[in-house]
Motif scaffolding. Structure first.
Motif, PDB file in Angstrom:
ATOM      1  N   THR A 245       0.178   1.310  -6.086  1.00 36.54           N
ATOM      2  CA  THR A 245      -0.752   0.313  -5.931  1.00 36.54           C
ATOM      3  C   THR A 245      -1.972   1.127  -6.605  1.00 36.54           C
ATOM      4  OG1 THR A 245       0.201  -0.964  -4.506  1.00 36.54           O
ATOM      5  CG2 THR A 245      -2.184  -1.066  -4.571  1.00 36.54           C
TER       6      THR A 245
ATOM      7  N   ASP B   4      -9.382  -8.961  -9.571  1.00 38.43           N
ATOM      8  CA  ASP B   4      -8.356  -8.330 -10.061  1.00 38.43           C
ATOM      9  C   ASP B   4      -7.113  -9.442 -10.807  1.00 38.43           C
ATOM     10  OD1 ASP B   4      -7.478  -9.455  -7.781  1.00 38.43           O
ATOM     11  OD2 ASP B   4      -6.945  -7.706  -6.632  1.00 38.43           O
TER      12      ASP B   4
ATOM     13  N   THR C   9      -6.155   0.822  -7.213  1.00 39.96           N
ATOM     14  CA  THR C   9      -7.392   0.078  -6.609  1.00 39.96           C
ATOM     15  C   THR C   9      -8.654   1.055  -7.216  1.00 39.96           C
ATOM     16  OG1 THR C   9      -7.793   1.558  -4.796  1.00 39.96           O
ATOM     17  CG2 THR C   9      -6.809  -0.633  -4.372  1.00 39.96           C
TER      18      THR C   9
ATOM     19  N   GLY D 255      -7.563  -4.534  -7.078  1.00 42.77           N
ATOM     20  CA  GLY D 255      -6.383  -3.599  -7.486  1.00 42.77           C
ATOM     21  C   GLY D 255      -5.210  -4.368  -8.112  1.00 42.77           C
TER      22      GLY D 255
ATOM     23  N   THR E   1       0.825  -1.273   0.135  1.00 42.39           N
ATOM     24  CA  THR E   1      -0.057   0.058   0.035  1.00 42.39           C
ATOM     25  C   THR E   1       0.776   1.341   0.119  1.00 42.39           C
ATOM     26  OG1 THR E   1      -0.099   0.311   2.382  1.00 42.39           O
ATOM     27  CG2 THR E   1      -1.854  -1.142   1.214  1.00 42.39           C
TER      28      THR E   1
END
Length: 539
Positions: A444, A457, A446, A485, A297
């Motif tokens: 990252t 995903d 999403t 994501g 993240t």
């Protein structure tokens, strides 16, 4: 005096060559050149001498076989006339083509004998179906399978700009090391690593990660993967069988811990890092963290969470800090390593995989002092220590200032590529949310507008691969349900390829959502038809 039997040796038994295990005693009388040409032809055909192989010089092979050089020269010439060998002056005689020698049909293979490893029959019958590169439940070999998939553009996370590897500086450092290296340094060494590299790493960590440590407390390892294996074996001996992990968090790390017998209870990560209250709830005695740039993240562990974690560690918890890419930051101030504050409760692991190249397989561990001896023992019995020469070259690179110069170059290149990727995402994927942009080697993204049941995903990653782009589905790195994501590495991608890659992802997203919509509509139509049929029967 008769010396013909001195020592009892018969010179004839020493004839023969290690090359293809050739023994001229196997040749028929008067047929030495034919026999040798046949043996060489067979070796080229079955792959023992692939195209490009350099054959021994005729003089050398003749001396080993104790035969006339003319016989060897004649055998080479026959194969050259057939087009299988070519003489290339000082480069010697080289295999340039293999003869076509198909294996006999199955009916000609004697009962009880398997086809040879090169047999087309074996290859046809034994070739398994290729596994899907994007299973929803990834297995231990998932990264090997994905790595083998061809793609125009590879956005797999975890790589720096490998084209920026400082080859000239590495070569200079090698020459310096070899010029000054005493012969005694080529023997067995300290399993902790060479003193030169441990000293250089200690200085590097003091400058860049705020860690003050004695070089004697550093253990050089073969990357973070080995670091995790050694740490888990130390903890297992202490009766620990659980290491909590961030969620989402690195699938590869979780797989390594599981391989060494550790349970990995997940702990939620939010924008401030790991939820320490949830960590307490797991009851795990240890936790693995990426606090400087959480994978995947990009969250940075906040000051409040650091204080909460310090209290958790003071109550007996152990921390494994994976500081995998902390030096790569762009839009935020530096954050010190947890190890700088928790010397007695934190294992610290770092490497040059994200600074120079994963292929070097060089990293380091700073164990808590009470665990140092146990960790050194595990390293000793794992491999007696890393190869010394690459350690010494890396130490020279660090001491010369070349590492700092390389890091400055990488930051400029990585920042530029990150900016290009963010611009491309804004243009082609305007509904995507971008996470972790301030540092690291990846972004990252999403898709908040897509519910998890409407877009998976792994399907999106598979569609992206069909469009020529390779990346990681975010769900691989999560144990609990998480919005769909992708994890997009940008550091190792040529700048010209980044907009094209994101445009291809946008096309893949469009196709995937359309396919899912058609699938749901077909499901609804089937359900309506079933309901109508049941209603008709009831009347």
């Amino acid at each position: 005096m008769n010396r013909s039997k001195d020592g009892g040796h018969d010179r004839s038994v020493t004839r023969g060559s290690d090359f293809l295990q050739l023994d001229p005693a196997d040749a028929p009388p008067g047929g030495l050149a034919d026999w040798l040409a046949g043996r060489l032809r067979d070796a080229i055909a079955d792959g023992r001498l692939p195209v490009g192989t350099r054959l021994p010089a005729t003089r050398v092979l003749a001396a080993e076989l104790r035969v006339s050089r003319g016989a060897v020269t004649e055998a080479y010439q026959r194969l050259a006339d057939e087009g299988h060998l070519a003489g290339r002056g000082r480069a010697g005689t080289t295999v340039v083509a293999a003869p076509l020698t198909p294996a006999p049909p199955a009916s000609h293979i004697p009962a009880g004998e398997a086809p040879t490893s090169r047999s087309p029959i074996r290859e046809a019958s034994a070739s398994p179906l290729a596994p899907t590169p994007f299973p929803r439940q990834p297995g231990a070999d998932v990264f090997d399978v994905l790595r083998d998939q061809p793609a125009r553009i590879d956005l797999s996370p975890g790589l720096p700009d490998l084209a920026a590897f400082p080859r000239p500086a590495w070569q200079r450092a090698e020459r310096t090391v070899l010029r000054d290296l005493p012969a005694s340094a080529l023997g067995y060494g300290d399993p902790r690593g060479t003193p030169a590299l441990r000293t250089a790493v200690a200085a590097w960590l003091a400058r860049y990660r705020g860690i003050r440590t004695d070089p004697a407390g550093i253990v050089i390892v073969a990357g973070t993967a080995q670091a995790l294996g050694l740490i888990t074996r130390v903890l297992t001996r202490e009766g620990i069988d659980q290491i909590a992990v961030e969620d989402p968090g690195s699938l590869g790390t979780r797989q390594h811990l599981a391989h060494w017998g550790m349970d990995t209870p997940p702990v939620l990560v939010d924008t401030a890092g790991i939820r320490v209250d949830r960590l307490h709830a797991t009851g795990a005695p240890a936790v693995l963290l990426t606090p400087a740039h959480q994978f995947p993240t990009g969250a940075v562990l906040s000051g409040d969470r650091r204080r909460d974690l310090t209290r958790w560690a003071a109550a007996g918890g152990l921390i494994i800090e994976d500081d995998y890419d902390a030096e790569h930051r762009y839009d935020r101030p530096p954050v010190p390593a947890l190890r700088s504050m928790l010397t007695d409760r934190a294992f610290y692991a770092g490497s040059v995989s994200k600074l120079l190249a994963p292929a070097l397989r060089i990293g380091w561990i700073l164990p808590p002092p009470p665990h140092l001896d146990a960790l050194v023992a595990e390293k000793r019995f794992a491999d007696l220590g890393n190869a010394a020469l690459p350690q010494l070259v890396l130490a020279e690179l660090m001491n010369s200032g070349e590492m700092e110069r390389t890091l400055r170059l990488l930051r400029r290149r990585h920042r530029h590529r990150r900016d290009l990727m963010i611009e491309a995402i804004a243009a082609h994927l305007p509904t995507a949310a971008v996470h972790g942009a301030a540092a690291g080697l990846h972004l990252t993204i999403t898709f908040p507008g897509h519910p998890p049941d409407g877009l998976h995903d792994t399907d999106l990653a598979a569609a992206a691969l069909e469009h020529g782009v390779k990346t990681h589905p975010l769900s691989w790195h999560a144990q609990h349900p998480h919005p769909p994501g992708l994890v997009l590495g940008y550091a190792a991608v040529p700048t010209s390829a980044i907009p094209d890659a994101i445009a291809a992802l946008a096309r893949a997203l469009h196709h995937t959502t359309n396919d899912n919509a058609h699938h749901r509509e077909n499901q609804h139509a089937t359900a309506r038809a079933a309901n109508n049929s049941a209603s008709h029967r009831s009347r």
